[in-house]
Write a protein that holds these residues in place. Structure first.
Motif, short mmCIF file in Angstrom:
data_model
loop_
_atom_site.label_atom_id
_atom_site.label_comp_id
_atom_site.label_asym_id
_atom_site.label_seq_id
_atom_site.Cartn_x
_atom_site.Cartn_y
_atom_site.Cartn_z
N SER A 162 0.81 -1.22 0.00
CA SER A 162 0.00 0.00 0.00
C SER A 162 0.84 1.27 0.00
CB SER A 162 -0.95 0.01 1.20
OG SER A 162 -0.21 0.04 2.41
N LEU A 163 2.03 1.23 0.64
CA LEU A 163 2.88 2.42 0.72
C LEU A 163 4.11 2.33 -0.18
CD1 LEU A 163 2.77 3.06 4.60
CD2 LEU A 163 1.36 4.11 2.82
N ALA A 164 4.19 1.24 -0.98
CA ALA A 164 5.30 1.03 -1.92
C ALA A 164 6.65 1.11 -1.20
CB ALA A 164 5.24 2.04 -3.06
N LEU A 165 6.81 0.30 -0.13
CA LEU A 165 8.04 0.31 0.66
C LEU A 165 9.03 -0.72 0.15
CD1 LEU A 165 6.42 0.44 4.23
CD2 LEU A 165 7.04 2.36 2.76
N ASP A 166 10.33 -0.47 0.36
CA ASP A 166 11.33 -1.50 0.07
C ASP A 166 11.71 -2.20 1.38
OD1 ASP A 166 13.12 0.20 1.44
OD2 ASP A 166 13.84 1.11 -0.43
N PHE A 167 12.59 -3.20 1.30
CA PHE A 167 12.94 -3.97 2.49
C PHE A 167 13.65 -3.10 3.54
CE2 PHE A 167 12.66 -7.87 -0.28
CZ PHE A 167 11.63 -8.46 0.42
N ALA A 168 14.44 -2.14 3.08
CA ALA A 168 15.14 -1.27 4.03
C ALA A 168 14.14 -0.44 4.85
CB ALA A 168 16.10 -0.34 3.28
N GLN A 169 13.09 0.05 4.20
CA GLN A 169 12.06 0.81 4.92
C GLN A 169 11.28 -0.08 5.89
OE1 GLN A 169 10.36 2.46 1.22
NE2 GLN A 169 10.57 4.49 2.15
N ILE A 170 11.02 -1.32 5.48
CA ILE A 170 10.35 -2.28 6.37
C ILE A 170 11.23 -2.51 7.60
CG2 ILE A 170 9.72 -4.71 6.63
CD1 ILE A 170 7.64 -3.27 5.07
N GLY A 171 12.52 -2.71 7.37
CA GLY A 171 13.44 -2.91 8.49
C GLY A 171 13.50 -1.70 9.41
N PHE A 172 13.38 -0.49 8.83
CA PHE A 172 13.46 0.73 9.63
C PHE A 172 12.23 0.89 10.53
CE2 PHE A 172 13.49 5.43 10.25
CZ PHE A 172 14.73 5.51 10.87
N ILE A 173 11.08 0.39 10.10
CA ILE A 173 9.89 0.40 10.96
C ILE A 173 10.18 -0.43 12.22
CG2 ILE A 173 7.46 -0.26 11.21
CD1 ILE A 173 7.18 0.07 8.17
N THR A 174 10.74 -1.62 12.01
CA THR A 174 11.12 -2.47 13.15
C THR A 174 12.16 -1.77 14.01
OG1 THR A 174 10.71 -4.45 11.81
CG2 THR A 174 11.99 -4.74 13.82
N PHE A 175 13.11 -1.10 13.38
CA PHE A 175 14.16 -0.39 14.11
C PHE A 175 13.56 0.70 15.02
CE2 PHE A 175 16.94 3.36 14.33
CZ PHE A 175 17.99 2.83 15.04
N ILE A 176 12.61 1.49 14.49
CA ILE A 176 12.00 2.56 15.28
C ILE A 176 11.25 1.97 16.48
CG2 ILE A 176 10.13 4.27 15.27
CD1 ILE A 176 12.66 5.33 14.08
N PHE A 177 10.47 0.94 16.23
CA PHE A 177 9.72 0.31 17.32
C PHE A 177 10.66 -0.28 18.37
CE2 PHE A 177 8.28 -4.03 18.60
CZ PHE A 177 7.51 -3.62 19.67
N ALA A 215 17.02 -6.00 12.20
CA ALA A 215 16.03 -5.90 11.13
C ALA A 215 16.45 -4.86 10.09
CB ALA A 215 14.67 -5.54 11.71
N ALA A 216 16.96 -3.71 10.57
CA ALA A 216 17.38 -2.65 9.65
C ALA A 216 18.57 -3.11 8.79
CB ALA A 216 17.73 -1.39 10.43
#
Length: 428
Positions: A54-69, A369-370
């Protein structure tokens, strides 16, 4: 005279029974709240495929969500634990769950990547408050069986983490991102239960003043250098365990879809299977550590999983399912033992130690994850799994931990039993 002395024990037992039942009820309540808290957290991981599309994310952005949390929870947890060791705040548990509720509502309606990151941070902050204080509640309600109590507390979280992908597969994926809002009921129920737990916790602190003088003397006799070495080893072992778990939790679904051409919904079920095994391993590890000693459990758990992690990238779908269950069972059994062992090395710092090791677990998983997301973008998911397979070899460091003697099975009359994780039982 003899009749009086014989009538005393039953009277004492009878008076202690209601308190013991209440402590067990509190332990179960805090475990259930841990489940609710971690269901909320695991929904972030479970909806990654939906957010990626839905947000057209790449794997690095997915990993960064985990990093922030994970980083939000990681940085704050030791600080929260340090403060609450000095100034216990029973009702802070309710405030932590309220922060998770706010993050949950935000992620349900998030339409931008920034909103998702803010929601992840709010849920991380809720976790940073929940874990140190609830770990102290579990220890207060343990009756001396610290490993078992820690396992009961943690298995609630493991079960919640396992339940998240299953709920996502059957509720969120078919009905869309906004269906996450229904899970706010979990947070509301948790806040009500934690208000009751907070009341018990406040009374318990007044009725059970704890002195750590003997433990501190034993630690002084053990020597600061040996204690420091043991803590460094425990931190390193936690790093290897949770860095590997990050590769599974964040990218297992993508690995299954990429390697075996599964649908996302089918892959969610395999993730549930793995996380369910993690929950079972946690339950097993606590009581075993109470009986045979924490060091043996830590050694067997982290190093013993190595043959299975090495084999995982080279087997078919059925083999992957079987090996992931074995890995989850073995690897998860170490966490209760690590925390109780570390708490025994730092008397009077129950919250800070719990915050440090839970926070370290979150932080390592977030950084992992990041980094792994970037590595996956540069190479492939399969390459990531081949590299991570060697991480449990760090478990060899467990050989340098001081040995723990087995717990006393039957205390001498008139004396309290010495817990197996007491510093007096540490030998070189």
């Amino acid at each position: 005279m003899s009749s009086t002395s014989h009538s005393s024990p039953p009277q004492s037992t009878a008076s202690g029974a209601p308190e013991q039942k209440m402590a067990v009820a509190v332990l179960m309540a805090i475990s259930v709240c841990h489940m609710l808290n971690d269901v909320i957290q695991s929904l972030i991981l479970a909806i990654y495929p939906m957010l990626k599309t839905s947000l057209a994310l790449d794997f690095a952005q997915i990993g960064f969500i985990t990093f922030i949390f994970q980083a939000t929870a990681s940085v704050l947890q030791p600080l929260v634990g340090y403060v609450t060791d000095r100034y216990p705040t029973p009702y802070s548990l309710v405030a932590g769950m309220a922060s998770s509720l706010a993050g949950l509502l935000l992620i349900a309606y998030a339409s931008t990547y920034t909103a998702v990151l803010v929601a992840a941070a709010l849920i991380g902050m809720g976790s940073s408050v929940f874990h140190p204080e609830s770990s102290r509640v579990a220890r207060l309600a343990s009756g001396g069986r610290h490993g078992t109590a820690q396992a009961v507390f943690q298995v609630g979280g493991n079960f919640g983490t396992a339940l998240g992908p299953l709920l996502a597969a059957f509720i969120v994926l078919p009905h869309g991102q906004r269906s996450i809002v229904w899970f706010s009921l979990f947070a509301l129920v948790g806040m009500v239960v934690l208000a009751g737990v907070g009341g018990w916790y406040g009374k318990a602190l007044k009725l059970q003043p704890i002195s750590h003088a003997e433990e501190r003397e034993a630690i002084a006799a053990l020597g600061k250098r040996k204690v420091a070495k043991a803590l460094v080893i425990l931190v390193t072992l936690t790093f290897s365990k949770h860095f590997y778990l990050a590769s599974i939790a964040s990218f297992y679904i993508f690995y299954l879809v990429h390697t075996f051409d599964l649908s996302v919904q089918s892959a969610q079920l395999y993730l549930f299977l793995f996380l369910g095994a993690v929950a079972a391993g946690t339950v097993i590890g606590g009581p075993i550590g109470d009986r045979i000693g924490r060091r043996r459990v830590i050694w067997w758990s982290i190093l013993g999983v190595l043959p299975f992690t090495l084999a995982l990238p080279h087997v078919g779908l059925f083999g992957t399912a079987v090996l992931s269950v074995i890995i989850g069972l073995i690897l998860a059994s170490a966490h209760p033992a690590i925390i109780v062992y570390a708490q025994s090395l730092m008397p009077g710092r129950v919250g800070m130690v719990a915050g440090l090791f839970f926070g370290l677990a979150f932080g390592v998983a977030g950084i992992g994850a990041a980094l792994l997301g970037r590595l996956a973008d540069a190479t492939s998911i399969t390459f990531v799994y081949n590299v991570c397979a060697f991480l449990p070899a760090i478990g060899l460091l467990a050989a340098f931990l001081p040995e723990m003697s087995k717990p006393t099975r039957k205390p001498a009359e008139g004396k309290s039993p010495l817990p197996a994780d007491s510093p007096q039982n540490l030998t070189s």
